[in-house]
Design an enzyme around this catalytic site. Structure first.
Site, mmCIF file in Angstrom:
data_model
loop_
_atom_site.group_PDB
_atom_site.id
_atom_site.type_symbol
_atom_site.label_atom_id
_atom_site.label_comp_id
_atom_site.label_asym_id
_atom_site.label_seq_id
_atom_site.Cartn_x
_atom_site.Cartn_y
_atom_site.Cartn_z
ATOM 1 N N CYS A 231 -12.164 4.764 9.465
ATOM 2 C CA CYS A 231 -12.999 3.501 9.853
ATOM 3 C C CYS A 231 -12.847 3.375 11.440
ATOM 4 O O CYS A 231 -11.667 3.474 12.039
ATOM 5 C CB CYS A 231 -12.885 2.360 9.087
ATOM 6 S SG CYS A 231 -14.227 1.252 9.670
ATOM 7 N N CYS B 252 -9.693 -3.784 12.093
ATOM 8 C CA CYS B 252 -9.036 -4.880 11.202
ATOM 9 C C CYS B 252 -7.518 -4.720 11.154
ATOM 10 O O CYS B 252 -7.168 -3.720 10.628
ATOM 11 C CB CYS B 252 -9.723 -4.777 10.231
ATOM 12 S SG CYS B 252 -11.621 -5.034 10.225
ATOM 13 N N CYS C 183 -6.042 -3.503 7.699
ATOM 14 C CA CYS C 183 -6.658 -2.275 7.000
ATOM 15 C C CYS C 183 -6.168 -1.039 7.027
ATOM 16 O O CYS C 183 -6.014 -0.559 8.197
ATOM 17 C CB CYS C 183 -8.045 -2.367 7.474
ATOM 18 S SG CYS C 183 -8.987 -1.160 6.134
ATOM 19 N N CYS D 65 -17.968 -2.527 -8.202
ATOM 20 C CA CYS D 65 -18.146 -2.721 -6.528
ATOM 21 C C CYS D 65 -17.846 -1.434 -6.065
ATOM 22 O O CYS D 65 -16.728 -0.813 -5.984
ATOM 23 C CB CYS D 65 -17.140 -3.733 -6.311
ATOM 24 S SG CYS D 65 -16.945 -5.215 -7.191
ATOM 25 N N CYS E 12 -22.232 -4.299 -7.303
ATOM 26 C CA CYS E 12 -21.899 -5.101 -5.783
ATOM 27 C C CYS E 12 -21.484 -3.846 -4.891
ATOM 28 O O CYS E 12 -21.147 -2.741 -5.262
ATOM 29 C CB CYS E 12 -20.501 -5.747 -6.356
ATOM 30 S SG CYS E 12 -19.966 -6.711 -4.859
ATOM 31 N N CYS F 118 -20.813 -12.273 -2.289
ATOM 32 C CA CYS F 118 -19.658 -12.397 -2.761
ATOM 33 C C CYS F 118 -18.842 -12.504 -1.206
ATOM 34 O O CYS F 118 -19.028 -11.441 -0.461
ATOM 35 C CB CYS F 118 -19.306 -10.834 -3.265
ATOM 36 S SG CYS F 118 -17.487 -10.645 -3.571
ATOM 37 N N ARG G 208 -12.221 -15.044 -7.334
ATOM 38 C CA ARG G 208 -11.283 -13.646 -7.923
ATOM 39 C C ARG G 208 -10.264 -13.489 -7.180
ATOM 40 O O ARG G 208 -9.886 -13.665 -5.802
ATOM 41 C CB ARG G 208 -12.583 -12.504 -7.396
ATOM 42 C CG ARG G 208 -11.913 -11.181 -8.145
ATOM 43 C CD ARG G 208 -12.779 -9.840 -7.771
ATOM 44 N NE ARG G 208 -14.038 -10.237 -8.292
ATOM 45 C CZ ARG G 208 -15.093 -9.701 -7.471
ATOM 46 N NH1 ARG G 208 -15.054 -9.097 -6.644
ATOM 47 N NH2 ARG G 208 -16.246 -9.868 -8.192
HETATM 48 N N1 SAM Z 1 -15.610 -1.838 5.860
HETATM 49 C C1 SAM Z 1 -16.218 -2.800 5.022
HETATM 50 C C2 SAM Z 1 -15.888 -4.384 5.589
HETATM 51 O O1 SAM Z 1 -14.749 -4.187 6.394
HETATM 52 O O2 SAM Z 1 -16.693 -5.242 5.729
HETATM 53 C C3 SAM Z 1 -15.867 -2.833 3.646
HETATM 54 C C4 SAM Z 1 -14.708 -2.612 2.949
HETATM 55 S S1 SAM Z 1 -13.416 -3.649 3.378
HETATM 56 C C5 SAM Z 1 -11.918 -2.636 2.922
HETATM 57 C C6 SAM Z 1 -13.474 -5.113 2.470
HETATM 58 C C7 SAM Z 1 -12.504 -6.201 2.641
HETATM 59 O O3 SAM Z 1 -11.448 -5.809 1.967
HETATM 60 C C8 SAM Z 1 -12.227 -6.749 3.839
HETATM 61 O O4 SAM Z 1 -12.975 -7.590 4.402
HETATM 62 C C9 SAM Z 1 -10.617 -7.384 3.595
HETATM 63 O O5 SAM Z 1 -11.016 -8.896 3.184
HETATM 64 C C10 SAM Z 1 -10.260 -6.739 2.153
HETATM 65 N N2 SAM Z 1 -9.013 -6.039 2.564
HETATM 66 C C11 SAM Z 1 -8.902 -4.761 3.348
HETATM 67 N N3 SAM Z 1 -7.394 -4.386 3.485
HETATM 68 C C12 SAM Z 1 -6.947 -5.389 2.874
HETATM 69 C C13 SAM Z 1 -5.321 -5.550 2.776
HETATM 70 N N4 SAM Z 1 -4.479 -4.599 3.246
HETATM 71 N N5 SAM Z 1 -4.992 -6.483 2.069
HETATM 72 C C14 SAM Z 1 -5.863 -7.620 1.526
HETATM 73 N N6 SAM Z 1 -7.250 -7.372 1.745
HETATM 74 C C15 SAM Z 1 -7.763 -6.437 2.435
HETATM 75 FE FE1 SF4 Z 2 -13.037 -0.635 8.481
HETATM 76 FE FE2 SF4 Z 2 -11.025 -1.816 7.088
HETATM 77 FE FE3 SF4 Z 2 -12.132 -3.225 8.960
HETATM 78 FE FE4 SF4 Z 2 -13.576 -2.510 6.668
HETATM 79 S S1 SF4 Z 2 -11.768 -3.704 6.685
HETATM 80 S S2 SF4 Z 2 -14.548 -2.478 8.793
HETATM 81 S S3 SF4 Z 2 -12.931 -0.377 6.377
HETATM 82 S S4 SF4 Z 2 -11.074 -1.167 9.270
#
Ligand code: SAM
Ligand code: SF4
Ligand code: DTB
Length: 345
Positions: free
Chosen positions: A76, A80, A83, A120, A151, A211, A283
């Site tokens: 990606c 974030c 992530c 989901c 979802c 959600c 959740r």
């Molecule tokens: N890429 C899309 C986005 O960011 O909107 C969808 C997938 S993203 C992985 C969905 C959510 O997973 C993020 O917004 C975050 O809240 C959660 N998430 C991701 N990594 C995480 C982590 N290490 N611990 C807890 N929640 C996490």
């Molecule tokens: Fe990409 Fe992870 Fe951010 Fe979703 S949460 S936009 S997968 S970096």
């Protein structure tokens, strides 16, 4: 209504043209100070109040099981800080191609057989490309035809993409605010808070259920946790489904090594979500593997009534499904599937 016929800006919120009247996406129902006041209550008082709301709104006391599948993993472009799927961090997560329809439907079928009612589909995208949309729509149609709630979480959407997902039979769109506006810049720089609110507005306008939740344990203050809950509760209407994630610390991400949150503070966050969003499915999301049974039991007492069910979240571990069945049995908690089918457990 003027806001439905032309794009206008009010109180920092952008309204976009929509075919039918919609209400503004943000209300001022919960000032942050009031939400903070809930966090500051004595623990037992807070849990008592949360239980009162929970029993009133969910007399069956059932727990929803939602199974998660990563339909497009890794690589990606976003940054974030939590992530493992961001390409720029060295976390050992390999970028893969989007899954094929057969693999997705096989996973959905087995989720249903194990008792999940919601499926989901998550993708590691900043936003879906138009060429991805057809594939995702086919997945949504297929999963829906199996009799599961659908979802998807695909990143930021354009207005027409939200409408296409609705047409394909999508029930919920997951898009998190992640944290309070004041803490947001410590975590993400490649998209801003308003981008998230805009996507949530499109999702609502398309008639999809929302959600939307966030992550705690990223080094934010209690006031900032209250700020996140206030943002969610002030969405108008508030989300039908609220995932509260505990940060899963993954080596290689900037947030790895963050000071651990006191587990009782996580329980408080669940209780405050329950009180401020009485009818939402709250959740208990990422981080359950690290919590252990007693903390999870307190989260259910605080009003959590949905979990991700299955051995894997997107890239990190979730409790084994068999361990979850044991835990629910121990606590005497019935699943939504059992309650809806008239089963006694
Ligand atoms: N890429 C899309 C986005 O960011 O909107 C969808 C997938 S993203 C992985 C969905 C959510 O997973 C993020 O917004 C975050 O809240 C959660 N998430 C991701 N990594 C995480 C982590 N290490 N611990 C807890 N929640 C996490
Ligand atoms: Fe990409 Fe992870 Fe951010 Fe979703 S949460 S936009 S997968 S970096
Ligand atoms: C949400 O709020 N939590 C889920 C789901 N929505 C998509 C994702 C949790 C991801 C945890 C880290 C991982 O497994 O990669």
């Amino acid at each position: 209504m003027e806001q439905n016929t032309e794009t206008s800006k009010q109180q920092g919120v952008t309204f976009h043209p929509a075919p039918k009247p919609v209400t503004p996406i943000v209300a001022e129902t919960w000032p942050v100070d009031e939400v903070l006041g809930l966090f500051d209550l004595p623990f037992n008082e807070l849990l008592f109040r949360a239980q009162e709301v929970h029993r009133r709104e969910f007399p069956d006391g059932d727990v929803e099981l939602a199974t998660l599948l990563s339909i497009k993993t890794g690589g990606c472009e976003e940054d974030c800080g939590y992530c493992p799927q961001a390409a720029r961090y060295d976390t050992g997560v390999e970028a893969k191609k989007i899954l094929g329809i057969t693999e997705v439907l096989d996973a959905a079928r087995s989720a249903k057989e194990s008792g999940a009612t919601r499926f989901c589909m998550g993708a590691a995208w900043r936003s879906p490309k138009d060429r991805d949309m057809e594939k995702v729509e086919e997945m949504v149609r297929g999963v829906k035809a199996l009799g599961l709630e659908t979802c998807a979480t695909l990143g930021m959407l354009k207005e027409e993409q939200a409408a296409r997902l609705k047409d394909a039979g999508l029930d919920y769109y997951n898009h998190n605010l992640d944290t309070a506006p004041e803490f947001y810049d410590n975590v993400i720089s490649t998209r801003d808070y308003q981008d998230r609110l805009d996507t949530l507005g499109y999702v609502r306008n398309a008639g999809l259920k929302v959600c939307c939740g966030g992550i705690v344990g990223m080094g934010e203050s209690r006031r900032q946790r209250a700020g996140l809950i206030a943002q969610l509760a002030n969405l108008n209407p508030y989300p039908e489904s609220v995932p509260v994630n505990h940060l899963v610390q993954v080596e290689g991400t900037p947030l790895f090594g963050t000071e651990e949150l006191d587990p009782l503070e996580f329980v408080r966050t669940i209780a405050v979500a329950r009180i401020t969003m009485p009818r939402a499915r709250v959740r208990l999301s990422a981080g359950r593997r690290q919590m252990g049974e007693p903390v999870q039991a307190m989260c259910f007492l605080a009003g959590a009534n949905s979990i991700f069910y299955g051995d894997k979240l997107l890239t990190t571990e979730n409790p084994e499904a068999s361990d979850d069945r044991v835990l629910l049995e121990k606590l005497g908690l019935r699943t939504r599937a059992k309650v809806e089918s008239g089963g006694c457990k």
